[in-house]
Write a protein that holds these residues in place. Sequence first.
Motif, PDB file in Angstrom:
ATOM      1  N   SER A 102      44.670  34.480  46.581  1.00 37.52           N
ATOM      2  CA  SER A 102      44.464  35.544  45.589  1.00 37.52           C
ATOM      3  C   SER A 102      43.420  36.525  46.089  1.00 37.52           C
ATOM      4  N   ASP A 103      42.340  36.002  46.647  1.00 40.94           N
ATOM      5  CA  ASP A 103      41.263  36.853  47.149  1.00 40.94           C
ATOM      6  C   ASP A 103      41.661  37.547  48.445  1.00 40.94           C
ATOM      7  N   VAL A 104      42.435  36.862  49.305  1.00 40.15           N
ATOM      8  CA  VAL A 104      42.954  37.532  50.504  1.00 40.15           C
ATOM      9  C   VAL A 104      43.752  38.754  50.082  1.00 40.15           C
ATOM     10  N   LEU A 105      44.630  38.584  49.084  1.00 38.34           N
ATOM     11  CA  LEU A 105      45.450  39.692  48.601  1.00 38.34           C
ATOM     12  C   LEU A 105      44.589  40.823  48.058  1.00 38.34           C
ATOM     13  N   LEU A 106      43.578  40.489  47.265  1.00 36.75           N
ATOM     14  CA  LEU A 106      42.705  41.514  46.683  1.00 36.75           C
ATOM     15  C   LEU A 106      41.938  42.283  47.754  1.00 36.75           C
ATOM     16  N   THR A 107      41.473  41.587  48.794  1.00 41.90           N
ATOM     17  CA  THR A 107      40.734  42.294  49.849  1.00 41.90           C
ATOM     18  C   THR A 107      41.629  43.243  50.622  1.00 41.90           C
ATOM     19  N   LYS A 108      42.928  42.988  50.614  1.00 45.23           N
ATOM     20  CA  LYS A 108      43.877  43.896  51.256  1.00 45.23           C
ATOM     21  C   LYS A 108      44.215  45.070  50.346  1.00 45.23           C
ATOM     22  N   LEU A 109      44.490  44.790  49.089  1.00 44.34           N
ATOM     23  CA  LEU A 109      44.959  45.829  48.167  1.00 44.34           C
ATOM     24  C   LEU A 109      43.845  46.732  47.649  1.00 44.34           C
ATOM     25  N   ALA A 111      45.052  39.738  37.909  1.00 42.76           N
ATOM     26  CA  ALA A 111      45.167  40.631  36.747  1.00 42.76           C
ATOM     27  C   ALA A 111      43.834  40.772  36.022  1.00 42.76           C
ATOM     28  N   ARG A 112      43.084  39.661  35.925  1.00 43.88           N
ATOM     29  CA  ARG A 112      41.795  39.696  35.236  1.00 43.88           C
ATOM     30  C   ARG A 112      40.808  40.614  35.953  1.00 43.88           C
ATOM     31  N   LEU A 113      40.752  40.545  37.295  1.00 41.88           N
ATOM     32  CA  LEU A 113      39.854  41.421  38.030  1.00 41.88           C
ATOM     33  C   LEU A 113      40.295  42.873  37.915  1.00 41.88           C
ATOM     34  N   CYS A 114      41.582  43.111  37.975  1.00 45.85           N
ATOM     35  CA  CYS A 114      42.086  44.488  37.872  1.00 45.85           C
ATOM     36  C   CYS A 114      41.823  45.046  36.476  1.00 45.85           C
ATOM     37  N   ALA A 115      41.946  44.216  35.433  1.00 48.54           N
ATOM     38  CA  ALA A 115      41.700  44.672  34.073  1.00 48.54           C
ATOM     39  C   ALA A 115      40.234  45.030  33.861  1.00 48.54           C
ATOM     40  N   GLY A 116      39.359  44.406  34.638  1.00 50.21           N
ATOM     41  CA  GLY A 116      37.929  44.667  34.487  1.00 50.21           C
ATOM     42  C   GLY A 116      37.437  45.846  35.276  1.00 50.21           C
ATOM     43  N   GLU A 117      38.281  46.379  36.146  1.00 51.74           N
ATOM     44  CA  GLU A 117      37.862  47.550  36.946  1.00 51.74           C
ATOM     45  C   GLU A 117      39.042  48.503  37.111  1.00 51.74           C
ATOM     46  N   VAL A 160      49.031  32.255  45.109  1.00 53.76           N
ATOM     47  CA  VAL A 160      48.398  33.490  44.628  1.00 53.76           C
ATOM     48  C   VAL A 160      48.291  33.391  43.113  1.00 53.76           C
ATOM     49  N   ASN A 161      47.067  33.359  42.607  1.00 55.53           N
ATOM     50  CA  ASN A 161      46.808  33.246  41.173  1.00 55.53           C
ATOM     51  C   ASN A 161      46.898  34.639  40.551  1.00 55.53           C
ATOM     52  N   VAL A 162      48.070  34.964  39.997  1.00 56.83           N
ATOM     53  CA  VAL A 162      48.279  36.313  39.462  1.00 56.83           C
ATOM     54  C   VAL A 162      47.444  36.557  38.213  1.00 56.83           C
ATOM     55  N   LEU A 218      53.648  32.288  43.588  1.00 60.25           N
ATOM     56  CA  LEU A 218      52.774  32.871  42.580  1.00 60.25           C
ATOM     57  C   LEU A 218      52.515  31.838  41.491  1.00 60.25           C
ATOM     58  N   GLY A 219      51.291  31.839  40.954  1.00 65.35           N
ATOM     59  CA  GLY A 219      50.953  30.906  39.895  1.00 65.35           C
ATOM     60  C   GLY A 219      49.927  31.507  38.963  1.00 65.35           C
ATOM     61  N   GLU A 220      49.401  30.695  38.063  1.00 62.13           N
ATOM     62  CA  GLU A 220      48.413  31.185  37.098  1.00 62.13           C
ATOM     63  C   GLU A 220      47.168  30.319  37.103  1.00 62.13           C
ATOM     64  N   SER A 221      46.918  29.651  38.225  1.00 62.45           N
ATOM     65  CA  SER A 221      45.688  28.876  38.379  1.00 62.45           C
ATOM     66  C   SER A 221      45.313  28.857  39.849  1.00 62.45           C
ATOM     67  N   ASP A 222      44.061  28.563  40.118  1.00 58.58           N
ATOM     68  CA  ASP A 222      43.598  28.507  41.502  1.00 58.58           C
ATOM     69  C   ASP A 222      44.056  27.198  42.132  1.00 58.58           C
ATOM     70  N   ALA A 223      44.899  27.307  43.142  1.00 53.78           N
ATOM     71  CA  ALA A 223      45.392  26.140  43.859  1.00 53.78           C
ATOM     72  C   ALA A 223      45.595  26.541  45.307  1.00 53.78           C
TER      73      ALA A 223
END
Length: 201
Positions: free
Chosen positions: A147-154, A191-197, A185-187, A176-181
């Motif tokens: 999830s963080d790898v994806l965010l650092t790219k996007l 989404a939570r980080l994108c909603a906050g910024e 990729v924890n969508v 894709l999933g909804e928890s850290d595993a």
Amino acid sequence: METQPTPGMLVARREMVDEARRIIDEARSRGVVLRLFGGLAVRTHCELAYLCERDYSDIDLVGLRRQAKQIYALFEALGFKDNIHVSQATTGRQLQFYKRCDHPDAERHYFLHPDDHVDVFLDTFRMDHVVPLAERLEIEDYTISLSDVLLTKLQAAQIDDKDERDVVSLLGQAPLGESDARGVVNVAYVARLCAGEWGLY
């Protein structure tokens, strides 16, 4: 158009991944937390090599700021030198270590090649946006979470060809999933980080 990788290029890329894992394993033995990010993190998780084979310029790691002294000691023990200009320019948020280069020209004895240094971000990834990582470095064994790898790219305002290739490689293979595993990729987190910024969104 990017050229097809030659056998020599493929060996060099595998060597960079092996070197990164060696550094992380040595850090782990010392109780120091380091994780790989960037293109080599994608390559570590990539099973379909034709999707993700590309050139890599260096090794990018994330560590904990509270362990900065131990990180310096680790790289010194591994034969690296500290590029003090990077830590000064970033007020200690980022470190860089390099290996001595033996050149015929004595004046260029410490010339820094693009492929013989390691960048270490502390606690956060800061470029066009800030991605907090300090509390998320234990999800994977060798890399930051997918999830963080994806965010650092996007997060890049102007994404380049290498980052586009990494994003396609990552989303083309990782579930894709909804928890850290591991390997997911924890969508919900993305989404939570994108909603906050708004800018990141």
